[in-house]
Design an enzyme around this catalytic site. Sequence first.
Site, PDB file in Angstrom:
ATOM      1  CD  GLU A 126      50.710  47.316  38.664  1.00  0.00           C
ATOM      2  OE1 GLU A 126      49.686  47.161  37.965  1.00  0.00           O
ATOM      3  OE2 GLU A 126      51.791  46.787  38.379  1.00  0.00           O
ATOM      4  CG  ASN A 162      54.497  46.441  40.665  1.00  0.00           C
ATOM      5  OD1 ASN A 162      55.290  46.224  41.585  1.00  0.00           O
ATOM      6  ND2 ASN A 162      53.192  46.254  40.797  1.00  0.00           N
ATOM      7  CG  HIS A 195      47.084  43.150  43.842  1.00  0.00           C
ATOM      8  ND1 HIS A 195      48.450  42.966  43.882  1.00  0.00           N
ATOM      9  CD2 HIS A 195      46.769  43.101  42.518  1.00  0.00           C
ATOM     10  CE1 HIS A 195      48.923  42.810  42.658  1.00  0.00           C
ATOM     11  NE2 HIS A 195      47.922  42.891  41.809  1.00  0.00           N
ATOM     12  NE  ARG A 248      53.448  43.516  46.161  1.00  0.00           N
ATOM     13  CZ  ARG A 248      52.897  43.820  44.987  1.00  0.00           C
ATOM     14  NH1 ARG A 248      53.425  43.400  43.858  1.00  0.00           N
ATOM     15  NH2 ARG A 248      51.824  44.572  44.928  1.00  0.00           N
ATOM     16  CE1 TYR A 268      54.943  42.039  34.871  1.00  0.00           C
ATOM     17  CE2 TYR A 268      54.207  44.027  35.990  1.00  0.00           C
ATOM     18  CZ  TYR A 268      54.375  42.652  35.969  1.00  0.00           C
ATOM     19  OH  TYR A 268      53.988  41.905  37.046  1.00  0.00           O
ATOM     20  CD  GLU A 328      53.063  43.026  40.296  1.00  0.00           C
ATOM     21  OE1 GLU A 328      52.825  42.955  39.068  1.00  0.00           O
ATOM     22  OE2 GLU A 328      52.198  43.298  41.144  1.00  0.00           O
TER      23      GLU A 328
HETATM   24  C1  BGC Z   1      49.628  43.473  38.414  1.00  0.00           C
HETATM   25  C2  BGC Z   1      49.453  41.975  38.493  1.00  0.00           C
HETATM   26  C3  BGC Z   1      49.357  41.404  37.091  1.00  0.00           C
HETATM   27  C4  BGC Z   1      50.661  41.677  36.387  1.00  0.00           C
HETATM   28  C5  BGC Z   1      50.736  41.126  34.979  1.00  0.00           C
HETATM   29  C6  BGC Z   1      50.574  43.921  37.330  1.00  0.00           C
HETATM   30  O1  BGC Z   1      50.016  45.003  36.671  1.00  0.00           O
HETATM   31  O2  BGC Z   1      49.951  44.013  39.661  1.00  0.00           O
HETATM   32  O3  BGC Z   1      48.321  41.709  39.259  1.00  0.00           O
HETATM   33  O4  BGC Z   1      49.033  40.060  37.080  1.00  0.00           O
HETATM   34  O5  BGC Z   1      50.871  43.052  36.306  1.00  0.00           O
HETATM   35  O6  BGC Z   1      49.779  41.726  34.173  1.00  0.00           O
END
Ligand code: BGC
Length: 447
Positions: A167, A295, A122, A78, A297, A356
């Site tokens: 995002e 995505n 992006h 990707r 985190y 992600e």
């Molecule tokens: C984004 C990336 C970024 C990653 C880490 C995501 O929000 O799509 O571009 O580098 O998080 O912060």
Amino acid sequence: MPDRHDLPAGFRWGVSTAAYQIEGAVDEDGRGPSVWDAFCARPGAVKNGDSGRTACDHYHRWPEDIALMRELGLDTYRFSLAWTRVQPTGRGPANPAGLDFYDRLVDGLLEAGITPLPTLFHWDLPQALEDGGGWLHRDTAHRFAAYAALAADRLGDRVPAWITLNEPFVHLVYGYALGIHAPGRALMLDAMPAAHHQLLGHGLAAAELRARGLDVLIANNLTPVRPATDSPADRAAADAYDTLHNRLFTDPLLLGRYPDLTAYGLGPDPDLGGAVRDGDLTLIHAPGLDGLGVNYYNPTRIAAPTDPGLPFAEAPIEGVPRTHFGWPVVPEGLPELLHTLQARYGTALPPITITENGCSTDAALDDAFRIDYLTAHLDALARATTAGIDVRGYCAWSLLDNFEWAEGYSQRFGLVHVDFATQQRTPRASFAWYRDLIAAHRAGNQA
Ligand code: BGC
């Protein structure tokens, strides 16, 4: 090495990157300036005055980067297209030299047995469009669809599935509401038209892609939202945040309607600042999605507001490890999020790809922290797939250390270490770990 038999056969393994974060070569072959070029030039906007001017020099070193991906044994790569390579001012005919680059990249990937999964946007809007209002301006959505058509006409014979936006929530909030990302506008709730116009751009671009027989996805940043306490005030605040972060950019796509932001004081009005016109929600919803990119985190903990500006306040998540960035590590937030999506959207939820997931570490090559992070998230993901959630693949963020937006080069997310002075790539311990995991999963499925 466990064979990850707890993830489905045919599960697709990948990595993700983005154009401005790795390509460099900002003035080459007719590329026009994007909002990130302009933002990085603002004193104090980016840590250490860094910019993506050279980044990982991927524009010239892509064969070496594809060789790394081949070594990983990836199914999917990707990456994103820089709009201003394709259309330097965001409108008009294609710049053939810009498209040639992606043409070569796509052929190189296919030769390595890797399926290209491009993202069209992006965050690097052509500066010329920003000068006309950017995503606050309705015409940008039409310009985006025209760009999507040019890219698909050139690459669609070899690229089966496309991600429209990356995002849109983060771009709205960081770029237009708070001004900590490009284009650096701090409009708070007056930024809302940029939400609608991104979604409209998605819908119009999706129609162009569909008309060419291509599959369409979007990559949304999603987070499970947890109230800080059980108090009614904290729960209401958490609902408000959940609506803004998770539902604003997913309800219209999957349900054909916006959540009621005004119920949470997140106006400015039900039409997102007067941006929504009759028929728009059909344009956004009707093309449908072949997959939802997630995505993930970390979760978000929300409490009642402490000042009257917004209906929520972020509360810290205590007692968990933190990444180099300071982000909390909460793997079980991933299945929690996926179950919420399933409950919320039911049969309207398309198959999911984790587009992600990853963490920043220090520069060391021995990144046991990253291996632990990714292992724990894959364990958690497998619990969700075992419970019946349809997840088709996983892309680690990221292949290379790269330009981490407002943080410059201070946050390293790569399976591969990059020495930015020499451009030397050195695989970290997590690279070998990921390679072996992919091989084991594949072998386990062939047995
Ligand atoms: C984004 C990336 C970024 C990653 C880490 C995501 O929000 O799509 O571009 O580098 O998080 O912060």
